[in-house]
Design an enzyme around this catalytic site. Structure first.
Site, PDB file in Angstrom:
ATOM      1  N   GLY A 127       0.783  -1.224   0.000  1.00 49.47           N
ATOM      2  CA  GLY A 127       0.000   0.000   0.000  1.00 49.47           C
ATOM      3  C   GLY A 127       0.815   1.274   0.000  1.00 49.47           C
ATOM      4  N   THR A 133      16.364   0.850   2.878  1.00 49.85           N
ATOM      5  CA  THR A 133      17.615   1.497   3.281  1.00 49.85           C
ATOM      6  C   THR A 133      17.557   1.834   4.774  1.00 49.85           C
ATOM      7  OG1 THR A 133      16.771   3.689   2.650  1.00 49.85           O
ATOM      8  CG2 THR A 133      18.012   2.456   0.988  1.00 49.85           C
ATOM      9  N   SER A 183      20.966  -0.187  -2.711  1.00 45.10           N
ATOM     10  CA  SER A 183      20.433   1.071  -2.199  1.00 45.10           C
ATOM     11  C   SER A 183      19.570   1.773  -3.230  1.00 45.10           C
ATOM     12  CB  SER A 183      21.576   1.992  -1.778  1.00 45.10           C
ATOM     13  OG  SER A 183      22.414   2.275  -2.887  1.00 45.10           O
ATOM     14  N   HIS A 237      15.444  14.475  -1.350  1.00 46.68           N
ATOM     15  CA  HIS A 237      14.307  13.554  -1.419  1.00 46.68           C
ATOM     16  C   HIS A 237      13.062  14.223  -0.843  1.00 46.68           C
ATOM     17  CE1 HIS A 237      17.418  10.480  -2.081  1.00 46.68           C
ATOM     18  NE2 HIS A 237      16.447   9.747  -2.593  1.00 46.68           N
ATOM     19  N   LYS A 239      10.707  10.894   3.543  1.00 43.52           N
ATOM     20  CA  LYS A 239      11.823   9.958   3.700  1.00 43.52           C
ATOM     21  C   LYS A 239      12.358  10.031   5.128  1.00 43.52           C
ATOM     22  CE  LYS A 239      16.079   8.338   1.491  1.00 43.52           C
ATOM     23  NZ  LYS A 239      15.586   6.948   1.456  1.00 43.52           N
TER      24      LYS A 239
END
EC number: 1.17.1.8
Length: 270
Positions: A11, A101, A124, A156, A160
């Site tokens: 999801g 990661t 990665s 990013h 994150k």
């Protein structure tokens, strides 16, 4: 024979992209999709969740119940969850593609140990372009690394949870290894206040978190009077999803061992 893939974190942003990538790739099909226990998505159709139409595969929260429905697992979740899924794969002898990661050294050792029993692709970044950049960075480091200041800048999206990114760390590790340096000793991950002059053998990292940035990485090799920049910018997570499915197909013929995208793409022979 069609490879049946199980996807955990179905999801999430990457999970949905992975389902799409599997749906559009020949030779593979979705065998199972998983979410965490208690998720409101459990029981929903995985295809409808990913926007590819009904597939008749319900999102589950129990790998053991679905173990006969998939051959290989793809995991882009979080370290603590991935380690649990890894233990399941070892127990049931199923290969796994890991895109998670943020692992610490002890967790990385657990992955290496698991690779004695099953085959694992652990990378990665699953973008073909990023892995080509890794190759270019090693070449640039050989030519310029001993007399240039090296800085790695990554950006990013705001969601994150780890920093620097796993890709940025991999870039630093490739450069450090090429130059005979230890990234743990020479990596600089924070500068604030009176830091003093930059040491010539530092490998610096800068992190940006903003909005919906998919992923951008730039490495500077900076000398007095000139600077070489090697950059990669991702505009869609599908590039990572397609790379992970490519890795899954490649891994399906392996019995055990720890691999990365360099192996999948055969970059060592370039």
């Amino acid at each position: 024979m069609t490879l049946k893939i199980g996807i955990v974190g179905a999801g999430g942003r990457m999970g949905r992209q992975l389902i799409q990538a599997v749906y559009h790739t020949e030779g593979v099909e979705l065998g199972a999709a998983f979410e965490r226990v208690g998720s409101s998505l459990v029981g929903t159709d995985a295809g409808e969740l990913a926007g590819v139409g009904k597939l008749g595969i319900k999102v589950s929260d129990n790998l053991t119940q679905e173990k006969d429905n998939f051959d290989l697992l793809v995991d882009f979740t979080r370290p603590e969850g991935t380690l649990q899924h890894l233990a399941f794969c070892v127990e049931h002898h199923k290969n796994i593609v890991i895109g998670t990661t943020g692992f610490d050294d002890q967790s990385k050792q657990a992955i290496q140990q698991a690779a004695q029993n099953i085959a694992i692709v652990f990378a990665s970044n699953y973008s073909v372009g990023v892995n080509l950049v890794f190759k270019l960075l090693k070449k640039a480091a050989k030519v310029m690394g001993d007399y240039c200041d090296i800085e790695i800048i990554e950006a990013h999206h705001r969601h994150k949870v780890d920093a620097p990114s796993g890709t940025a760390l991999s870039m630093g590790e490739h450069i450090a290894k090429t130059l005979g340096r230890d990234l743990k000793t020479h990596g600089v991950f924070s500068r604030e206040g009176i830091t003093g002059e930059r040491k010539p053998d530092e490998i610096g990292f800068s992190t940006i978190r903003a909005a919906d940035v998919v992923g951008e990485h730039t490495v500077w090799f900076a000398d007095i009077g000139e600077r070489v920049e090697i950059s990669h910018k991702a505009s869609s997570r599908m590039t990572f999803a397609n790379g992970a499915v490519r890795a899954a197909k490649w891994l399906s013929t392996k019995q055990e061992g720890l691999f990365d995208m360099t192996d999948v793409l055969d970059l060592n022979n370039l």
